[in-house]
Design a protein around this motif. Structure first.
Motif, PDB file in Angstrom:
ATOM      1  N   THR A  13       0.866  -1.159   0.034  1.00  0.00           N
ATOM      2  CA  THR A  13      -0.195  -0.100   0.066  1.00  0.00           C
ATOM      3  C   THR A  13       0.835   1.319  -0.043  1.00  0.00           C
ATOM      4  O   THR A  13       0.376   2.397   0.118  1.00  0.00           O
ATOM      5  N   ALA A  15       4.840   3.322  -1.382  1.00  0.00           N
ATOM      6  CA  ALA A  15       5.373   3.833  -2.529  1.00  0.00           C
ATOM      7  C   ALA A  15       6.215   2.666  -3.291  1.00  0.00           C
ATOM      8  O   ALA A  15       5.709   2.516  -4.460  1.00  0.00           O
ATOM      9  N   GLN A  16       6.949   1.915  -2.714  1.00  0.00           N
ATOM     10  CA  GLN A  16       7.864   0.828  -3.342  1.00  0.00           C
ATOM     11  C   GLN A  16       7.117  -0.161  -3.658  1.00  0.00           C
ATOM     12  O   GLN A  16       6.982  -0.556  -4.901  1.00  0.00           O
ATOM     13  N   THR A  38      -0.360  -6.063   3.847  1.00  0.00           N
ATOM     14  CA  THR A  38      -0.662  -4.776   4.619  1.00  0.00           C
ATOM     15  C   THR A  38      -1.017  -5.214   5.980  1.00  0.00           C
ATOM     16  O   THR A  38      -1.150  -6.466   6.396  1.00  0.00           O
ATOM     17  N   ARG A  39      -0.813  -4.280   6.953  1.00  0.00           N
ATOM     18  CA  ARG A  39      -1.350  -4.405   8.549  1.00  0.00           C
ATOM     19  C   ARG A  39      -2.597  -4.618   8.564  1.00  0.00           C
ATOM     20  O   ARG A  39      -3.122  -4.936   9.311  1.00  0.00           O
ATOM     21  N   THR A  81      11.559  -2.300   4.457  1.00  0.00           N
ATOM     22  CA  THR A  81      11.274  -1.824   5.934  1.00  0.00           C
ATOM     23  C   THR A  81      10.885  -0.249   5.801  1.00  0.00           C
ATOM     24  O   THR A  81      10.857   0.452   4.642  1.00  0.00           O
ATOM     25  N   PHE A  82      10.378  -0.005   6.987  1.00  0.00           N
ATOM     26  CA  PHE A  82       9.783   1.464   6.707  1.00  0.00           C
ATOM     27  C   PHE A  82      10.300   2.566   7.894  1.00  0.00           C
ATOM     28  O   PHE A  82       9.530   2.930   9.128  1.00  0.00           O
ATOM     29  N   LYS A 145      20.024  -0.855   7.312  1.00  0.00           N
ATOM     30  CA  LYS A 145      19.738  -1.512   6.193  1.00  0.00           C
ATOM     31  C   LYS A 145      20.906  -2.267   5.665  1.00  0.00           C
ATOM     32  O   LYS A 145      21.026  -3.558   5.349  1.00  0.00           O
ATOM     33  N   TYR A 167      14.059   9.882  -3.587  1.00  0.00           N
ATOM     34  CA  TYR A 167      12.654   9.936  -4.126  1.00  0.00           C
ATOM     35  C   TYR A 167      12.459  11.584  -4.400  1.00  0.00           C
ATOM     36  O   TYR A 167      12.331  12.377  -3.614  1.00  0.00           O
ATOM     37  N   ASN A 170       9.774  13.179  -2.442  1.00  0.00           N
ATOM     38  CA  ASN A 170       9.949  13.961  -1.288  1.00  0.00           C
ATOM     39  C   ASN A 170       9.485  15.410  -1.281  1.00  0.00           C
ATOM     40  O   ASN A 170       9.586  16.259  -0.162  1.00  0.00           O
TER      41      ASN A 170
HETATM   42  N1  LIG Z   1      12.171   8.850   0.580  1.00  0.00           N
HETATM   43  C1  LIG Z   1      13.156   8.626   0.310  1.00  0.00           C
HETATM   44  O1  LIG Z   1      13.682   9.193  -0.590  1.00  0.00           O
HETATM   45  C2  LIG Z   1      13.635   6.921   0.098  1.00  0.00           C
HETATM   46  C3  LIG Z   1      14.740   6.628  -0.726  1.00  0.00           C
HETATM   47  C4  LIG Z   1      15.282   5.318  -0.760  1.00  0.00           C
HETATM   48  C5  LIG Z   1      14.805   4.681   0.184  1.00  0.00           C
HETATM   49  N2  LIG Z   1      13.751   4.929   1.050  1.00  0.00           N
HETATM   50  C6  LIG Z   1      13.397   3.828   2.165  1.00  0.00           C
HETATM   51  O2  LIG Z   1      12.021   3.568   1.848  1.00  0.00           O
HETATM   52  C7  LIG Z   1      11.511   2.856   2.890  1.00  0.00           C
HETATM   53  C8  LIG Z   1      10.047   3.153   3.022  1.00  0.00           C
HETATM   54  O3  LIG Z   1       9.325   2.763   1.651  1.00  0.00           O
HETATM   55  P1  LIG Z   1       8.154   3.388   0.946  1.00  0.00           P
HETATM   56  O4  LIG Z   1       8.681   4.793   0.712  1.00  0.00           O
HETATM   57  O5  LIG Z   1       7.720   2.415  -0.197  1.00  0.00           O
HETATM   58  O6  LIG Z   1       7.075   3.602   2.246  1.00  0.00           O
HETATM   59  P2  LIG Z   1       5.808   4.249   2.435  1.00  0.00           P
HETATM   60  O7  LIG Z   1       5.309   4.482   1.058  1.00  0.00           O
HETATM   61  O8  LIG Z   1       5.688   4.971   3.742  1.00  0.00           O
HETATM   62  O9  LIG Z   1       4.853   2.813   2.620  1.00  0.00           O
HETATM   63  C9  LIG Z   1       4.718   2.108   3.892  1.00  0.00           C
HETATM   64  C10 LIG Z   1       3.791   1.041   3.962  1.00  0.00           C
HETATM   65  O10 LIG Z   1       4.498  -0.024   4.705  1.00  0.00           O
HETATM   66  C11 LIG Z   1       3.457  -0.555   5.328  1.00  0.00           C
HETATM   67  N3  LIG Z   1       4.078  -0.730   6.598  1.00  0.00           N
HETATM   68  C12 LIG Z   1       4.612   0.069   7.587  1.00  0.00           C
HETATM   69  N4  LIG Z   1       4.737  -0.595   8.748  1.00  0.00           N
HETATM   70  C13 LIG Z   1       4.757  -1.734   8.454  1.00  0.00           C
HETATM   71  C14 LIG Z   1       4.788  -3.041   9.396  1.00  0.00           C
HETATM   72  N5  LIG Z   1       5.300  -2.769  10.523  1.00  0.00           N
HETATM   73  N6  LIG Z   1       4.455  -4.330   8.717  1.00  0.00           N
HETATM   74  C15 LIG Z   1       3.913  -4.192   7.557  1.00  0.00           C
HETATM   75  N7  LIG Z   1       3.807  -3.123   6.836  1.00  0.00           N
HETATM   76  C16 LIG Z   1       4.141  -2.059   7.462  1.00  0.00           C
HETATM   77  C17 LIG Z   1       2.235   0.382   5.323  1.00  0.00           C
HETATM   78  O11 LIG Z   1       1.126  -0.331   4.841  1.00  0.00           O
HETATM   79  P3  LIG Z   1      -0.070  -0.669   5.736  1.00  0.00           P
HETATM   80  O12 LIG Z   1      -0.314   0.691   6.469  1.00  0.00           O
HETATM   81  O13 LIG Z   1      -1.049  -0.801   4.680  1.00  0.00           O
HETATM   82  O14 LIG Z   1       0.174  -1.771   6.678  1.00  0.00           O
HETATM   83  C18 LIG Z   1       2.564   1.351   4.393  1.00  0.00           C
HETATM   84  O15 LIG Z   1       1.687   1.834   3.355  1.00  0.00           O
HETATM   85  C19 LIG Z   1      12.113   3.580   4.090  1.00  0.00           C
HETATM   86  O16 LIG Z   1      12.631   2.485   4.972  1.00  0.00           O
HETATM   87  C20 LIG Z   1      13.026   4.450   3.579  1.00  0.00           C
HETATM   88  O17 LIG Z   1      14.411   4.672   4.188  1.00  0.00           O
HETATM   89  C21 LIG Z   1      13.386   6.194   1.069  1.00  0.00           C
END
Ligand SMILES: NC(=O)c1ccc[n+]([C@@H]2O[C@H](COP(=O)([O-])OP(=O)(O)OC[C@H]3O[C@@H](n4cnc5c(N)ncnc54)[C@H](OP(=O)(O)O)[C@@H]3O)[C@@H](O)[C@H]2O)c1
Length: 316
Positions: A13, A15-16, A38-39, A81-82, A145, A167, A170
């Protein structure tokens, strides 16, 4: 073509993972059938996925048993991871160990681990060019990571280590877009001097990941760095000016100043930009524009991303 191989996508649900789900759904010839994690299967985003015919399962990466269940019968998986949900490198590391524990008991033939560099391999903790954060890290959201990468390999897992880039999203969601100064101009602020920032559209990460899965075993055991375009601050500001119809000026501050901005994570991000600045060749070198375009022929450059997204960048 019959889609009979299950691919379990964490962060489906978000970005990645969401980008990967969309990439698979957009390919009518895909051999993969998506299992979206998803959670909360009752959230609007999860329900929207179910409406598209996607299998939606609940799991929490804090709970290894739930990860194992989500991997049951799957051929492939996307692990992410998040960090920004909790800001804890220790918690993130434990979640990665949970992934590895579950993957070891699975039948996965290929998994992608979305990772970043352990910056302490370049800037040891006793190197005081940047402060050590939380006792053990230079860039907490990178270090946990990257420090776990070798554990996937040593566990004998069929892993591709995917190094992602900043990204451009951002600028919309993370408060990093241009900010209005007292003089009426807008300033794009980060501490990279004239060095280039490897960036990409967040949705292209999933498309690249799908490209990796589609090649079969070619990238198993390899590290793949992906990027849309590498641009310096002045170039980004010029393109933002054009797309937004305002004057955007690159404001190159020192990492010390950036760390002092005081928003949550400012110290982590200040160190991150400094790392990208001081080790620009290493960081950018592994992120390969050509390969990224082979994996994802629709890979966007900054101009293309802006033409689709500039209107969403908040300007105050
Ligand atoms: N921002 C940047 O420029 C950038 C660049 C490179 C890497 N990153 C890395 O990208 C990662 C985040 O990825 P993203 O951007 O795809 O995240 P995101 O868009 O914030 O999505 C996070 C999703 O993960 C799920 N989630 C959160 N905690 C969870 C848990 N404990 N168990 C299972 N699912 C969980 C949530 O889904 P539900 O609510 O549906 O459970 C949520 O929709 C970070 O670790 C960050 O360091 C970010």
């Amino acid at each position: 073509m019959e889609s009979n191989k299950i691919i379990t996508v964490f962060g489906a649900t978000g970005a990645q993972g969401g980008g990967l789900v969309n990439a698979i759904l957009a390919d009518s010839t895909s051999v993969y059938q998506v299992r979206a994690v998803t959670r909360n299967a009752n959230s609007d985003k999860a329900k929207a996925l179910a409406q598209l015919g996607v299998e939606v399962v609940e799991a929490n990466i804090d709970d290894p048993k739930s990860i194992k269940n989500a991997l049951e019968g799957a051929d492939a998986a996307y692990f992410v991871t998040f960090f920004w949900e909790h800001f804890s490198a220790e918690k993130e590391y434990q979640q990665i160990l949970n992934f590895i524990e579950a993957a070891k008991e699975s039948q996965l033939k290929h998994l992608i681990w979305s990772t970043l560099e352990d910056t302490r391999n370049w800037v040891p903790l006793d190197d005081d060019r940047m402060p050590t954060l939380n006792g053990n890290y230079k860039v907490p959201h990178f270090d946990s990571k990257g420090s776990a990468d070798h554990l996937f390999v040593e566990a004998g897992l069929p892993v591709t280590l995917l190094r992602t880039s900043f990204y451009w999203d951002n600028f919309i969601y993370f408060g990093m877009g241009p900010k209005k100064g007292d003089d009426g101009n807008y300033y794009l602020t980060f501490p990279m001097d004239d060095k280039t920032l490897a960036g990409m559209a967040a949705e292209d990460i999933g498309k690249c990941a799908y490209g990796i899965f589609k090649t079969g075993s070619e990238f198993i055991g390899k590290t793949v760095g992906i990027v849309g375009e590498k641009l310096n601050g002045n170039d980004m500001a010029a393109q933002l000016s054009k797309a937004l119809g305002i004057q955007v000026i690159y404001n190159n501050v020192s990492p010390e100043v950036y760390r002092s901005f005081g928003f949550p994570g400012a110290d982590d991000l200040g160190n991150m930009f400094q790392f990208k600045r001081d080790f620009n060749d290493d960081f950018n070198g592994i992120r390969d524009e050509k390969l990224s375009r082979v994996l994802n022929p629709q890979m966007q450059n900054f101009h293309q991303w802006l033409s689709l997204n500039a209107s969403q960048i908040p300007l105050d």
